[in-house]
Design a protein around this motif. Structure first.
Motif, mmCIF file in Angstrom:
data_model
loop_
_atom_site.group_PDB
_atom_site.id
_atom_site.type_symbol
_atom_site.label_atom_id
_atom_site.label_comp_id
_atom_site.label_asym_id
_atom_site.label_seq_id
_atom_site.Cartn_x
_atom_site.Cartn_y
_atom_site.Cartn_z
ATOM 1 N N GLY A 193 2.922 8.313 16.610
ATOM 2 C CA GLY A 193 3.110 7.924 15.207
ATOM 3 C C GLY A 193 3.425 6.456 14.994
ATOM 4 O O GLY A 193 4.099 6.100 14.031
ATOM 5 N N LYS A 194 2.939 5.588 15.863
ATOM 6 C CA LYS A 194 3.165 4.141 15.685
ATOM 7 C C LYS A 194 2.524 3.654 14.382
ATOM 8 O O LYS A 194 3.188 3.033 13.548
ATOM 9 N N THR A 195 1.223 3.974 14.230
ATOM 10 C CA THR A 195 0.491 3.459 13.076
ATOM 11 C C THR A 195 1.049 4.046 11.786
ATOM 12 O O THR A 195 1.207 3.335 10.791
ATOM 13 N N THR A 196 1.374 5.329 11.804
ATOM 14 C CA THR A 196 1.966 5.972 10.639
ATOM 15 C C THR A 196 3.290 5.296 10.275
ATOM 16 O O THR A 196 3.576 5.047 9.094
ATOM 17 N N THR A 197 4.090 4.996 11.297
ATOM 18 C CA THR A 197 5.375 4.328 11.050
ATOM 19 C C THR A 197 5.158 2.947 10.444
ATOM 20 O O THR A 197 5.813 2.581 9.464
ATOM 21 N N VAL A 198 4.206 2.189 11.021
ATOM 22 C CA VAL A 198 3.915 0.858 10.488
ATOM 23 C C VAL A 198 3.501 0.959 9.024
ATOM 24 O O VAL A 198 4.052 0.280 8.145
ATOM 25 N N ALA A 199 2.543 1.852 8.751
ATOM 26 C CA ALA A 199 2.004 1.966 7.400
ATOM 27 C C ALA A 199 3.092 2.334 6.406
ATOM 28 O O ALA A 199 3.196 1.740 5.324
ATOM 29 N N ASN A 200 3.935 3.279 6.780
ATOM 30 C CA ASN A 200 4.924 3.779 5.831
ATOM 31 C C ASN A 200 6.123 2.855 5.668
ATOM 32 O O ASN A 200 6.593 2.639 4.550
ATOM 33 N N VAL A 201 6.619 2.324 6.778
ATOM 34 C CA VAL A 201 7.779 1.431 6.666
ATOM 35 C C VAL A 201 7.376 0.152 5.936
ATOM 36 O O VAL A 201 8.109 -0.352 5.069
ATOM 37 N N ALA A 202 6.164 -0.355 6.245
ATOM 38 C CA ALA A 202 5.691 -1.564 5.568
ATOM 39 C C ALA A 202 5.514 -1.308 4.076
ATOM 40 O O ALA A 202 5.917 -2.124 3.235
ATOM 41 N N ALA B 271 7.057 0.935 2.300
ATOM 42 C CA ALA B 271 8.388 1.111 1.705
ATOM 43 C C ALA B 271 9.049 -0.241 1.456
ATOM 44 O O ALA B 271 9.661 -0.460 0.399
ATOM 45 N N LEU B 272 8.911 -1.154 2.417
ATOM 46 C CA LEU B 272 9.508 -2.488 2.248
ATOM 47 C C LEU B 272 8.809 -3.240 1.112
ATOM 48 O O LEU B 272 9.458 -3.937 0.319
ATOM 49 N N ALA B 273 7.481 -3.071 1.025
ATOM 50 C CA ALA B 273 6.725 -3.732 -0.041
ATOM 51 C C ALA B 273 7.142 -3.176 -1.401
ATOM 52 O O ALA B 273 7.271 -3.916 -2.377
ATOM 53 N N LYS B 274 7.399 -1.868 -1.445
ATOM 54 C CA LYS B 274 7.828 -1.221 -2.681
ATOM 55 C C LYS B 274 9.181 -1.778 -3.124
ATOM 56 O O LYS B 274 9.464 -1.877 -4.323
ATOM 57 N N MET B 275 10.009 -2.142 -2.119
ATOM 58 C CA MET B 275 11.321 -2.704 -2.431
ATOM 59 C C MET B 275 11.210 -4.168 -2.868
ATOM 60 O O MET B 275 12.212 -4.787 -3.208
ATOM 61 N N GLY B 276 9.994 -4.719 -2.806
ATOM 62 C CA GLY B 276 9.792 -6.077 -3.283
ATOM 63 C C GLY B 276 9.716 -7.143 -2.206
ATOM 64 O O GLY B 276 9.616 -8.333 -2.505
ATOM 65 N N LYS C 78 -3.959 -1.919 -2.204
ATOM 66 C CA LYS C 78 -4.360 -1.537 -3.561
ATOM 67 C C LYS C 78 -3.201 -1.016 -4.407
ATOM 68 O O LYS C 78 -3.312 -0.908 -5.616
ATOM 69 N N ARG C 79 -2.050 -0.656 -3.743
ATOM 70 C CA ARG C 79 -0.923 -0.111 -4.498
ATOM 71 C C ARG C 79 0.219 -1.108 -4.653
ATOM 72 O O ARG C 79 0.822 -1.238 -5.704
ATOM 73 N N PHE C 80 0.518 -1.815 -3.535
ATOM 74 C CA PHE C 80 1.667 -2.717 -3.556
ATOM 75 C C PHE C 80 1.184 -4.165 -3.486
ATOM 76 O O PHE C 80 0.576 -4.555 -2.488
ATOM 77 N N PRO C 81 1.457 -4.952 -4.504
ATOM 78 C CA PRO C 81 0.937 -6.330 -4.511
ATOM 79 C C PRO C 81 1.555 -7.203 -3.411
ATOM 80 O O PRO C 81 0.985 -8.233 -3.067
ATOM 81 N N GLU C 82 2.687 -6.767 -2.862
ATOM 82 C CA GLU C 82 3.353 -7.597 -1.852
ATOM 83 C C GLU C 82 2.902 -7.266 -0.432
ATOM 84 O O GLU C 82 3.427 -7.827 0.525
ATOM 85 N N LEU C 83 1.994 -6.286 -0.292
ATOM 86 C CA LEU C 83 1.607 -5.828 1.045
ATOM 87 C C LEU C 83 0.200 -6.323 1.407
ATOM 88 O O LEU C 83 -0.746 -6.168 0.631
ATOM 89 N N TYR C 84 0.104 -6.918 2.573
ATOM 90 C CA TYR C 84 -1.192 -7.379 3.078
ATOM 91 C C TYR C 84 -1.435 -6.798 4.450
ATOM 92 O O TYR C 84 -0.492 -6.482 5.179
ATOM 93 N N MET C 85 -2.732 -6.704 4.813
ATOM 94 C CA MET C 85 -3.071 -6.208 6.135
ATOM 95 C C MET C 85 -4.078 -7.137 6.800
ATOM 96 O O MET C 85 -5.010 -7.617 6.161
#
Lengths: 209, 270
Positions: B21-30, B32-37, B84-91
């Protein structure tokens, strides 16, 4: 009350039954001070009557005689005979631990894939996890959980010991003996233990300090 | 964290074993942090086997990849895909047609140095294994998250990885326990979090329970943190908050089972 009779190269000391070891020491000290004219290397036989001494106390008596240059020839006692069990209990696993000059001390956990080799002893302040290997020419002491592979006495020293705060190795080797925990049995021991070779077998016993 | 408004910190998410679950963890934690601003960028370093874009649901927006950035075909800014959901998140996507040997640790360090001023958190999705891909992934990182499942094979690999991180002079290594099934732990059929911590001896940053919702959201390409009711989402959100310096208690999954135990107790007393 003590009698010191002598022939040429031997002293016979009859100290008699004294209530405590401390008094025996005092008496012996006094007697020895009177015997300073005897040449070094003289053998001494001591009769202590009904009193019983532990092997540690016998060693102290020997040391006192050595201070005066005398050797203990015999310690005679009419006390009840020493039982076999006492003898076993007196022997400490570390008494026969071989001496090595260099000792490596590691202050961290050894993890899977890490390997440690030393020609002398190894002391680890931490755990040895499964997949880690410790190989030492001398003894191995793990002040944590031993869960990996250890090899003490790697150059063939059968007197080398392995001791661990929690002994739970994948495999334990001493000299050319290779052992592993028995299949299917999961004994949860929560005391420090020591492994060594006794009568050609690796045995693990409680570590008494 | 102290570098809140300064340079971002680089966090590598690694595990040794694949599929924990490395990729899942990265995707979700990132997320969540983006959602927090926070300003967050995720870098997929699993070159040749990329899946971070898939899990984030950004596969069809990828234009350039990390290899093209390194080889100078495009600029870093051009390659970054905005979420597409969080403006602060880039990949920053990986290349699927190349190999892990095509980049070097030095190039990753240079890349992260370019990103640090513009982001608060830079997550690196590390490939499974301990070869070149792993060395590339840890080269620039300040902090490591080790993901493991409560099973002996994953723990063994995690232990190996922690050993390698320690050899690489990492001091900030934290553990994420993923796919924990509490009812199995209670029956003694699964390693408990305490067992893992006793074995691995590192700080715990999160416990994520097994959750069917993960599979659904992965297939849909939507991070599970968007689903408020999911237990896993709460766990990932908590990890994000702990990383940003908040002190949050670990989820007690016993709450739900308390009722179950109570009803069981009532039945058995009859």
């Amino acid at each position: 009350m003590a009698i010191a009779t002598t022939n040429k190269s031997e002293i016979y000391l009859n100290i008699g039954t004294l209530p405590s070891f401390a008094e025996l020491e005092d008496e012996l000290m006094y007697q020895l001070s009177n015997l300073s004219s005897y040449p070094p290397g003289t053998l001494v036989r001591i009769d202590i009557g009904e009193q019983r001494l532990t092997s540690k106390q016998v060693r102290e008596v020997e040391d006192m005689l050595l201070d005066h240059g005398f050797y203990l020839q015999d310690l005679m006692s009419n006390g009840p005979p020493e039982s076999e069990g006492d003898k076993e209990a007196d022997e400490h696993p570390f008494d026969h631990m071989p001496y090595y000059n260099d000792t490596v001390m590691i202050c961290r956990h050894l993890r899977s894939g890490q390997k440690l080799f030393s020609e002398g002893n190894v002391v680890i302040l931490g755990d040895v996890n499964p997949g880690a290997e410790v190989i030492a020419g001398g003894n191995i002491l793990v002040m944590g959980s031993l869960r990996g592979l250890v090899h003490a006495g790697a150059f063939g020293d059968e007197t080398a010991v392995v001791s661990a705060y929690r002994m739970n190795p994948t495999q334990l080797r001493i000299a050319n003996h290779i052992t592993r925990p028995p299949d299917g049995e999961n004994v949860d021991v929560s005391i420090p233990e020591v492994a060594r070779i006794r009568t050609d077998k690796v045995v693990i016993e409680k570590l008494k300090l | 964290m102290e570098n809140k408004n300064k340079d971002g910190q680089v966090i590598v998410v690694t595990s040794g074993k694949g599929g924990v679950g490395k990729t899942t963890t990265v995707a979700n934690v990132a997320s969540a942090l983006a959602k927090m601003g926070h300003r967050v960028v995720v870098i997929d370093l699993d070159i040749g086997l990329k899946k971070l874009d898939l899990i984030l649901g950004l596969e069809n927006r990828v234009i350039y990849d990390i290899i093209q950035v390194i080889e100078g075909e495009c600029t870093l800014k051009q390659a970054l895909v905005k979420d597409k959901r969080f403006p602060e998140l880039y990949m920053l996507p990986a290349a699927q047609t190349r190999n892990k040997e095509d980049i070097t640790p030095e190039q990753v360090v240079a890349l992260c140095a370019q990103l640090r001023p513009d982001f608060d958190y830079i997550f690196i999705d590390c490939p499974a294994g301990i070869e070149q891909g792993f060395r590339n992934a840890i080269a620039a990182a300040d902090q490591a998250l080790v993901v493991t499942n409560p099973e002996v094979s994953a723990v063994r690999d995690a232990d190996r990885i922690i050993g390698m991180l320690e050899s690489a002079a990492f001091t900030d290594i934290k553990l994420v326990v993923n796919r924990l099934r509490n009812e199995m732990v209670r029956q003694g059929d699964m390693l408990s979090v305490d067992d893992l911590l006793e074995h691995l001896c590192i700080d715990l940053v999160g416990i994520v329970p097994e959750d069917k919702g993960i599979l659904v959201s992965t297939n849909k390409g939507e991070p599970v943190v968007l689903n408020e009711r999911s237990q896993a989402a709460i766990a990932f959100n908590n990890i994000a908050r702990r990383l940003s310096g908040e002190d949050i208690e670990f989820l007690s999954f016993d709450d739900e089972s308390f009722w179950r135990r109570l009803t069981r107790g009532l039945f058995s007393s009859r």
